[in-house]
Design an enzyme around this catalytic site. Structure first.
Site, mmCIF file in Angstrom:
data_model
loop_
_atom_site.group_PDB
_atom_site.id
_atom_site.type_symbol
_atom_site.label_atom_id
_atom_site.label_comp_id
_atom_site.label_asym_id
_atom_site.label_seq_id
_atom_site.Cartn_x
_atom_site.Cartn_y
_atom_site.Cartn_z
ATOM 1 N N HIS A 3 -21.863 28.066 17.903
ATOM 2 C CA HIS A 3 -23.113 27.746 18.585
ATOM 3 C C HIS A 3 -24.251 28.502 17.904
ATOM 4 C CE1 HIS A 3 -20.683 26.719 22.428
ATOM 5 N NE2 HIS A 3 -21.117 25.600 21.869
ATOM 6 N N PHE A 23 -22.386 33.844 18.903
ATOM 7 C CA PHE A 23 -21.117 34.584 18.938
ATOM 8 C C PHE A 23 -19.911 33.772 19.409
ATOM 9 C CE2 PHE A 23 -24.612 37.343 20.747
ATOM 10 C CZ PHE A 23 -25.094 37.771 19.518
ATOM 11 N N HIS A 24 -19.847 32.484 19.024
ATOM 12 C CA HIS A 24 -18.737 31.641 19.477
ATOM 13 C C HIS A 24 -17.997 30.945 18.334
ATOM 14 C CE1 HIS A 24 -21.347 31.178 23.370
ATOM 15 N NE2 HIS A 24 -20.695 32.338 23.345
ATOM 16 N N PRO A 25 -17.685 31.637 17.226
ATOM 17 C CA PRO A 25 -16.928 30.951 16.170
ATOM 18 C C PRO A 25 -15.572 30.483 16.692
ATOM 19 C CG PRO A 25 -16.989 33.323 15.765
ATOM 20 C CD PRO A 25 -17.930 33.055 16.895
#
Length: 539
Positions: A294, A469-471
């Protein structure tokens, strides 16, 4: 110390702590949990607003940087990831979100039966202790707290009213599967302290004689016997060790390091492995591919009144006051964190049947997430596209397990992603201009009123966008016939015995929201799969 256990779990993050608890719960099996970072003793981990202090912490954070991204003006984007017990759940923004019903039903359509919303819902309910009370979609007996924000903030109240004036529902619960609306987030806090997976799952299990927790222990490779995973090689305090697994090795190192470990162990694209002289155990082209994240676009406004967290943090008196509120009552801003206001909407309503944009509304402002606050009263409208089409990849850069891999996010590489980013900025501006929010907005500090055309807005997004921070997605779940898939529906690595991946990397497509709670759900499900397979090896 024994050199053999039944299960090895690599990575004590959002998934690993869950697995360590559930696999050791019945007392039948010995479990070793390996974590590269230190124990979670740093006090800033446990104070909800403390993630500003852990964002750049050298010992608690991997502090990764992406490769230069051509779509983002050649910038390297900072990617913080947790490096302590609890992993990223110990340093994240504490937002409690599951995503949309359609996210999971989409996984089924992509060849993953048994992963629809109705299949996952019992596990979402199992994991949670929700202060809104029991309901068809809520649980109240689980280890992980979903805590509502009780203290009302005038900025968030204005956001809710302005959102309602634009046609959004006021919501208390964004986790029923239908999240379109505006309100306050729920947080993973318990009595004013962070409720990480280490707190929720690992602490209750610590005394079990069959659970061994190794901190400061970095995995280097999966040990293989032919096509069977049989253990882990790791380094602790400068010394290499090996640990054997009687039953399974489970990688829960996250969407960056799980694919890295697979590649270092000979499981991945043969061309890449050959480049570094790594013998190919299984040629799996999907390992490291399908990377999704994201992208966060942050609009900053100066506020007309000194009611922001900036104002509280700017003076010694303000800091002392909020410190005392937390120490004496476990209340105040320190107990909440930064992003309180939740808003899920459709920036491109003609193209999206469900929300395509998420807002994290923060009652403070800084040049970057976790940075020093501005010297004016400020707030932040952080927006992200929920289901980006852009895909990147993670690849090792050498056979050295201590060298960070290449991270190529390829943000804004599709037309839809670019249009959604621009539309999201326009939506945020309309929100700020709507009553009653407009009475509290003094000026748009960033991007500023000079930025008006679609091209100018897109340029702003390229110059200032960063990860939220959503890999995810780099060890994709899918059927064996899908050349891009890495694990099957029970999260076993294709063509390898005794090896699973359990973390955000297995997501075929990114969920519409924050990833922590979905990863806890995935780990709860995986624990059941693993224990079922132990009872019935034919699975």
């Amino acid at each position: 110390m024994p050199h053999t256990v039944d299960y090895i779990v690599v990575g004590a993050g959002s998934a690993g702590c869950v697995l360590a608890n559930r696999l050791s719960e019945n007392g039948k099996y010995s479990v070793c949990l390996l974590e590269a970072g230190p124990p979670d003793r740093n006090p800033w981990i446990h104070i909800p607003i403390g993630y500003g202090k852990t964002m750049f912490h050298k010992k608690l954070n991997w502090g990764f940087y992406t490769d230069p991204d051509a779509n983002m003006m050649g910038r390297k984007i900072y990617w913080p990831r947790g490096k302590t017990l609890g992993g990223s759940s110990s340093i994240n923004g504490l937002i409690y979100i599951r995503g949309q019903k359609q996210d999971y039903d989409r996984w089924v359509r992509q060849g993953n039966p048994g992963w629809g919303w109705e299949d996952c819902l019992p596990y979402f309910r199992k994991l949670e202790n929700n202060d809104l009370g029991a309901g068809p979609t809520r649980g109240t007996a689980g280890p992980l707290n979903a805590t509502s924000i009780k203290t009302r903030h005038p900025l968030v109240e204005a956001l809710i009213q302005s959102g309602a004036s634009m046609g959004l529902r006021k919501l208390r619960d964004f986790n029923t599967g239908d999240q379109e609306g505006v309100g306050y987030y729920q947080l993973t806090t318990r009595k004013g302290r962070r409720c990480s997976t280490a707190v929720a799952y690992l602490n209750p299990a610590r005394g079990r004689p069959n659970l061994r927790i190794e901190t400061n222990a970095q995995a280097m490779a999966v040990l293989m016997q032919g096509t069977r995973a049989c253990g882990i090689r790791y380094k602790k305090n400068g010394t290499e060790h090996t640990l054997s697994a009687n039953r399974e090795v489970i990688l829960s190192a996250g969407a960056i390091q799980s694919p890295q470990l697979l590649q270092l162990s000979g499981i991945g694209p043969s061309g890449l492995l050959g480049k570094f002289g790594i013998p190919v155990v299984k040629d799996l082209d999907g390992v490291g591919k399908n990377l999704q994240d994201h992208l966060q676009i942050r609009l900053i406004y100066e506020v007309t009144q000194p009611i922001t967290t900036n104002d509280q943090l700017r003076t010694l008196w303000g800091k002392s006051k909020i410190g005392l509120q937390w120490l004496l009552f476990r209340g105040g801003p320190l107990a909440i964190g930064i992003n309180q206001g939740a808003l899920f909407c459709r920036a491109l309503p003609q193209e999206s049947a469900t929300p395509d944009i998420q807002f994290h509304f923060g009652t403070l402002s800084a040049d970057m997430a976790g940075g020093a606050v501005h010297d004016f009263s400020g707030c932040t409208y952080s927006i992200c596209q929920l289901r980006p089409e852009s895909r990147g990849e993670i690849n090792i850069k050498s056979a050295d397990p201590f060298e960070a891999p290449s991270m190529q996010p390829n943000y804004l590489s599709t037309d839809l992603d670019r249009r959604t980013a621009v539309a999201g900025v326009k939506y945020a501006r309309r929100l700020a201009a709507a009553a009653p929010m407009n009475r509290l907005m003094k000026r748009e500090f960033r991007p500023g009123t000079a930025v008006q055309t679609d091209d100018e807005i897109l340029q702003f997004c390229r110059e200032n966008g960063a990860t939220i921070f959503h890999p995810s997605g780099t060890a994709k779940m899918g059927p064996a016939g899908d050349p891009g898939s890495v694990v099957d529906g029970r999260l076993k690595v294709h063509g390898i015995q005794g090896l699973r991946v359990v973390d955000a990397s297995i997501m075929p497509t990114l969920v519409s929201g924050n990833t922590n709670v979905p990863v806890v759900m995935i780990a709860e499900r995986a624990a059941d799969f693993i224990l079922e397979d132990a009872r019935h090896p034919a699975h």
